[in-house]
Design a protein around this motif. Sequence first.
Motif, PDB file in Angstrom:
ATOM      1  N   SER A 136      -0.268 -98.291  13.886  1.00 30.30           N
ATOM      2  CA  SER A 136      -0.452 -99.931  13.946  1.00 30.30           C
ATOM      3  C   SER A 136       0.257-100.415  13.174  1.00 30.30           C
ATOM      4  O   SER A 136       0.843 -99.793  12.095  1.00 30.30           O
ATOM      5  N   HIS A 137       0.553-101.775  13.194  1.00 29.60           N
ATOM      6  CA  HIS A 137       1.501-102.483  12.375  1.00 29.60           C
ATOM      7  C   HIS A 137       0.654-103.802  11.848  1.00 29.60           C
ATOM      8  O   HIS A 137       0.347-104.802  12.425  1.00 29.60           O
ATOM      9  N   LEU A 138       0.453-103.891  10.490  1.00 29.50           N
ATOM     10  CA  LEU A 138      -0.500-105.129   9.882  1.00 29.50           C
ATOM     11  C   LEU A 138       0.355-106.169   9.651  1.00 29.50           C
ATOM     12  O   LEU A 138       1.575-106.262   9.179  1.00 29.50           O
ATOM     13  N   GLN A 139      -0.332-107.474  10.134  1.00 33.64           N
ATOM     14  CA  GLN A 139       0.324-108.621   9.793  1.00 33.64           C
ATOM     15  C   GLN A 139       0.281-108.942   8.448  1.00 33.64           C
ATOM     16  O   GLN A 139      -0.674-108.263   7.726  1.00 33.64           O
ATOM     17  N   ASP A 169      -3.229-109.644   6.760  1.00 38.23           N
ATOM     18  CA  ASP A 169      -3.999-108.624   6.875  1.00 38.23           C
ATOM     19  C   ASP A 169      -3.492-107.494   5.779  1.00 38.23           C
ATOM     20  O   ASP A 169      -4.494-106.686   5.344  1.00 38.23           O
ATOM     21  N   LEU A 221      -9.135-103.158  10.740  1.00 39.76           N
ATOM     22  CA  LEU A 221      -7.893-103.703  10.660  1.00 39.76           C
ATOM     23  C   LEU A 221      -7.026-102.905  11.612  1.00 39.76           C
ATOM     24  O   LEU A 221      -5.907-103.567  11.967  1.00 39.76           O
ATOM     25  N   LYS A 234      -7.595-103.661  15.191  1.00 39.89           N
ATOM     26  CA  LYS A 234      -7.153-105.370  15.444  1.00 39.89           C
ATOM     27  C   LYS A 234      -5.637-105.393  15.517  1.00 39.89           C
ATOM     28  O   LYS A 234      -5.227-106.326  16.263  1.00 39.89           O
ATOM     29  N   ASN A 235      -5.091-104.734  14.958  1.00 34.00           N
ATOM     30  CA  ASN A 235      -3.541-104.914  14.582  1.00 34.00           C
ATOM     31  C   ASN A 235      -2.706-104.039  15.553  1.00 34.00           C
ATOM     32  O   ASN A 235      -1.467-104.049  15.629  1.00 34.00           O
ATOM     33  N   SER A 264      -0.445-102.634  18.675  1.00 34.09           N
ATOM     34  CA  SER A 264       0.244-103.324  19.687  1.00 34.09           C
ATOM     35  C   SER A 264      -0.349-102.728  20.952  1.00 34.09           C
ATOM     36  O   SER A 264      -0.648-101.511  21.070  1.00 34.09           O
TER      37      SER A 264
END
Length: 289
Positions: free
Chosen positions: A118-121, A124, A160, A163-164, A166
């Motif tokens: 997952s890649h956090l914005q 976040d 989190l 949520k992130n 893709s």
Amino acid sequence: MNSISPFVRAARVTESFSLAGEWIDHDHVYTYIEQGEAEFFLSGVKYLVKEGDIVLMHPFMSHIIRSTSTQPLIQYIFHFDLYYEEERSLLKNTSAAHRESPDLADREMKLASIRPISHLQLADRIEWKKRFALMHKEFQEKRGGSSLITKSICLELLHLFFKNQSADQDQEGNMTKGWAFIEKSIRYIHECYADPQLNNVAISRHVGVSTNHLSHLFKSKLGITLHKYVTHIRIEQSQKRIIEGTHNLTRIAEEVGFSSIHLFSRSFKAAVGITPSKYAAMKSRVEWE
């Protein structure tokens, strides 16, 4: 996911200037990349990770990590079970031996089918690090009620992660060609590193491919020669024994497969940057994790 009640076993921050190795853990491993870049080989699938990425690994997932940037690789890591069990709560070591077979209830493998990246914005990431800092503090201070606090933070950090994630399946990792040979070699090395006769020929014979082909696979896929990987494992094992402090350096050199104390000292200094004796003096009060 609504029913889970996590038990957090460990939380730590690691900084590695040159990381290359394989790990298998008996619990879930949640890793946030704070700095640097690395290749994660998760059960044979390669993922390129960088700052802001999260890797979530289920129990007994084989993972090889190789840092690929000039910057040190900084990872924020915590280990957890999806559910609390009193017997498992007493486990201190997170590492699982290769020969161990998973003995977990099916509910602990609920996350086995998810995509592990997952890649956090940016927003976040800030929130994530705040929550992890609190979790880390609870492990350091060991206050009453810490298990409840770390449980709630674990749930937030899992939220989190999902949520992130893709939705673009085109970014899914691809199975590494020749992985079966690489994995079989690594397991054999972990089993036999103490044998001073262990070399490229012996390993390739065990795996069932030519020495040249196996050497090519290691170099092209992991970025490290087969010989250097064997040395890496021997040095890693010697570091653990030095910190335990139960044997002298000559005995340790023999136990990890070096044919002489001189070769051990030379190899250790080349890999770690200092001699084994200086390392022992520096780490005499450090506990190996």
